[in-house]
Every structure is written in structure tokens, then in C-alpha cells.
Design an enzyme around this catalytic site. Sequence first.
Site, PDB file in Angstrom:
ATOM      1  N   GLU A  29       0.839  -1.214   0.000  1.00 35.89           N
ATOM      2  CA  GLU A  29       0.000   0.000   0.000  1.00 35.89           C
ATOM      3  C   GLU A  29       0.868   1.256   0.000  1.00 35.89           C
ATOM      4  OE1 GLU A  29      -1.261   2.004   3.201  1.00 35.89           O
ATOM      5  OE2 GLU A  29      -0.749   0.553   4.763  1.00 35.89           O
ATOM      6  N   LYS A  97      -5.412  10.936   0.747  1.00 35.63           N
ATOM      7  CA  LYS A  97      -5.488   9.551   1.228  1.00 35.63           C
ATOM      8  C   LYS A  97      -6.732   8.942   0.602  1.00 35.63           C
ATOM      9  CE  LYS A  97      -6.725   7.291   5.594  1.00 35.63           C
ATOM     10  NZ  LYS A  97      -6.811   7.476   7.056  1.00 35.63           N
ATOM     11  N   ASP A 149     -17.310   5.309  13.691  1.00 31.46           N
ATOM     12  CA  ASP A 149     -16.048   5.395  12.951  1.00 31.46           C
ATOM     13  C   ASP A 149     -15.351   4.034  12.925  1.00 31.46           C
ATOM     14  OD1 ASP A 149     -13.763   6.099  11.652  1.00 31.46           O
ATOM     15  OD2 ASP A 149     -13.233   7.759  12.978  1.00 31.46           O
ATOM     16  N   ALA A 152     -13.017   1.626   6.525  1.00 33.82           N
ATOM     17  CA  ALA A 152     -13.558   0.921   5.357  1.00 33.82           C
ATOM     18  C   ALA A 152     -12.702  -0.287   4.986  1.00 33.82           C
ATOM     19  CB  ALA A 152     -13.649   1.887   4.172  1.00 33.82           C
ATOM     20  N   ASP A 153     -11.506  -0.394   5.582  1.00 34.29           N
ATOM     21  CA  ASP A 153     -10.676  -1.590   5.345  1.00 34.29           C
ATOM     22  C   ASP A 153     -11.481  -2.857   5.630  1.00 34.29           C
ATOM     23  OD1 ASP A 153      -8.574   0.161   4.904  1.00 34.29           O
ATOM     24  OD2 ASP A 153      -7.410  -0.444   6.672  1.00 34.29           O
ATOM     25  N   LYS A 170      -3.279  -0.853  15.497  1.00 28.63           N
ATOM     26  CA  LYS A 170      -2.636  -0.086  16.563  1.00 28.63           C
ATOM     27  C   LYS A 170      -3.571   0.034  17.759  1.00 28.63           C
ATOM     28  CE  LYS A 170       0.852   2.403  14.075  1.00 28.63           C
ATOM     29  NZ  LYS A 170       1.061   3.434  13.090  1.00 28.63           N
TER      30      LYS A 170
HETATM   31  N1  PSU Z   1      -2.789   2.141  10.551  1.00 28.54           N
HETATM   32  C1  PSU Z   1      -1.522   2.530  10.809  1.00 28.54           C
HETATM   33  N2  PSU Z   1      -0.858   3.295   9.893  1.00 28.54           N
HETATM   34  C2  PSU Z   1      -1.440   3.654   8.709  1.00 28.54           C
HETATM   35  C3  PSU Z   1      -2.771   3.211   8.446  1.00 28.54           C
HETATM   36  C4  PSU Z   1      -3.387   2.463   9.397  1.00 28.54           C
HETATM   37  O1  PSU Z   1      -0.999   2.188  11.847  1.00 28.54           O
HETATM   38  O2  PSU Z   1      -0.810   4.353   7.895  1.00 28.54           O
HETATM   39  C5  PSU Z   1      -3.415   3.548   7.142  1.00 28.54           C
HETATM   40  C6  PSU Z   1      -3.597   2.293   6.286  1.00 28.54           C
HETATM   41  O3  PSU Z   1      -3.405   2.653   4.932  1.00 28.54           O
HETATM   42  C7  PSU Z   1      -5.041   1.920   6.533  1.00 28.54           C
HETATM   43  C8  PSU Z   1      -5.684   3.276   6.700  1.00 28.54           C
HETATM   44  O4  PSU Z   1      -5.612   1.209   5.471  1.00 28.54           O
HETATM   45  O5  PSU Z   1      -4.720   4.048   7.404  1.00 28.54           O
HETATM   46  C9  PSU Z   1      -6.995   3.224   7.448  1.00 28.54           C
HETATM   47  O6  PSU Z   1      -7.547   4.510   7.505  1.00 28.54           O
HETATM   48  P1  PSU Z   1      -9.098   4.694   7.891  1.00 28.54           P
HETATM   49  O7  PSU Z   1      -9.195   4.352   9.336  1.00 28.54           O
HETATM   50  O8  PSU Z   1      -9.351   6.149   7.626  1.00 28.54           O
HETATM   51  O9  PSU Z   1      -9.868   3.780   6.999  1.00 28.54           O
HETATM   52 MN    MN Z   2     -12.741   6.661   9.670  1.00 28.85          MN
END
Ligand code: PSU
Ligand code: MN
Length: 313
Positions: A29, A97, A149, A152-153, A170
Amino acid sequence: MPDDVPSAIRVSAEVRTALDAGRPVLALESTILTHGLPSPRNLEVGLSSEALVREAGVTPATIGVVDGTPVVGLSPAEIERLCAASGDSGGDRTVVKASLRDLPIARAKHLDAGTTVAATAWLAHRAGIRVMSTGGLGGVHRGASETFDESADLGVLATTPITLVSAGVKSILDIGATLERLETLNIPVVGYRTSRYPAFYVADSGFALDYRIESPADAAALALARDELGLPQAVLVANPVDAEQQLDPAFHDRVLAEALAAASAQGVTGHDTTPFLLDYVQRATDGASLEVNLEVYRGNVALGAEIARAVAG
Ligand code: PSU
Ligand code: MN
């Protein structure tokens, strides 16, 4: 390569040739580069990860969006372009992003973007790539019962049959709720040589896993079983950081509690929360969390490459 790759997706010649020859390919990614790491470390990490994959005899496919076009197999110059435009490095171009919902917007507006796990996994699968590595997965945020919240992953991984190596999520997220959602979405999670779900900076989140695997061959067998059953979910391989390399767990817990208290005291909410917490942790650990971050990612890239070889047979 499948013959129904959407016309807007550009697959590099190198990746296409490797896929057509049945050689192993590993997807990577780019949000980790554009929004997860400070410059200039991001570029170093982007290029050295590809080198690590190549040394393992696997073709890397870093995925991102250049001028609106999703690219599977960014060139070094394109990786540099995305890394240079990231964060506060100045210049008049910005890089967004992009999760899956953002791809049509990026295309219509000719934007540059780092792709999240969701967007990367979808693009990789459409191009015929079967294995991907990331650092930490998105998940359910603390307070999600109020805010809804959730990354979307999770939704994309429920419908995208790829094998994804991560070091868990994390600890700034709600790990228990994330594991519950993965179960609800029918997404199998296995520990790599562990029965404990890792929490990125630390090897053990405190949550147990029902299943573990011991080798890249085990991961390949699992992906094959999924395919033979005709199931659409990703297989998640949770790969913990070495116990000697992790952030000291007591230190980690203390800094996290401080960070959460600071966010609450300063009224930080919504999309600002994650960057605030990660920045707090990085400063409070005097950069130690960044070194662990890089170590974790290297481990996931190396294991992903081994699994890509096992899957390619
Ligand atoms: N978790 C981390 N570092 C990151 C991300 C997640 O520790 O850089 C990034 C990854 O690309 C993940 C995205 O797919 O953030 C998820 O963001 P959101 O919660 O906005 O979907
Ligand atoms: Mn979000």
C-alpha cells in the site's frame, strides 16, 4: 492477469509480465508512505521495501494513484512523486489519502493519492495479485458506538479474496471491537507463530486468536482452501513484532493513556484523532515508536514475500 481488469487501472509492464508467467507478486500500500511516515523516511521505506521483496525473488507492486490513475506497480519515480507531495513537505501539489470511495473522485479530479488497505486490496485483487503486506490495518475506533467510525478496510476485506499480512491494529483503536467486527464479517484471522493478536507496537494485544499457522506454506494452504470453498473474504495473517524489538509494553500503555487523555482534554475528535494520537506517541517515545513502526513493516513485507512465493507454488 485477469482479462477483466477495469480500463481505468494501469498495471505496470513488469507486474503484468510476472503475473502472466505465474511468478510471485506482492502488493504494497502507499498510504503508509504518504500519510503514515515523515519525509524523507517515507521514500527510503518505499524504495527499500521494494528492494527487500526483489531480494526474495518476488516482484513488488506498490499501488497508488497518479494524476487520477490507479497504478498497480508504481515506478520509483512515481513513488518519489507521491512521497514528495506528502504531509508538510511544501510545494504546490498535495496527495490525498484514498480509500475505495475516493478512487472515483481522485480519477475525476486527476488527483495524486496514497491508497489505504481497502483501496490497495481491491486494486491488487482486480489485477490478479493474491498477497499483500501492510503495517497496521484500519479498524474500529474507540468511541465507535457513538461515532460509527470504523475503517472501510474491514468492509472491503470481507469481499476481497486476498491474503493480507499485518501486525494487527494499533492500540489507539478498539482492538476487541475490531476483532468482533472481523468475526461478524466472516474474515478469518490467524496468528503467525502466535496465538495472541498483536497490537502493532507490541507483540500481544491481550486478545487471544483461535487459530495459528507456522509457515508460509500454511498461509498458502489457507488461501487455497478459501478459494476451493468459493468464499470471498480476505485471509488475515497477524504477524507480531519480535518481542525484543517491541516497545516496552508498560511504557507503551503509559504513553497511550497519556495520549488519550491529552486528546480528550484538547477536544480532539473525528478524523483528527488518529494523527494526533500517533504524533503524540511518536514525540512521547522520542522517536522510538517510529523505529518500531519501521521494524514491524519490514517484518510484514518479508513475510508477505515468502507467502507470495508459497502461493505461486
Ligand atoms: N494504521 C496505521 N498506519 C497507517 C494506516 C493504518 O498504523 O498508515 C493507514 C492504512 O493505509 C489503513 C488506513 O488502510 O490508514 C486506514 O484509515 P481509515 O481508518 O481512515 O480507513
Ligand atoms: Mn474513519
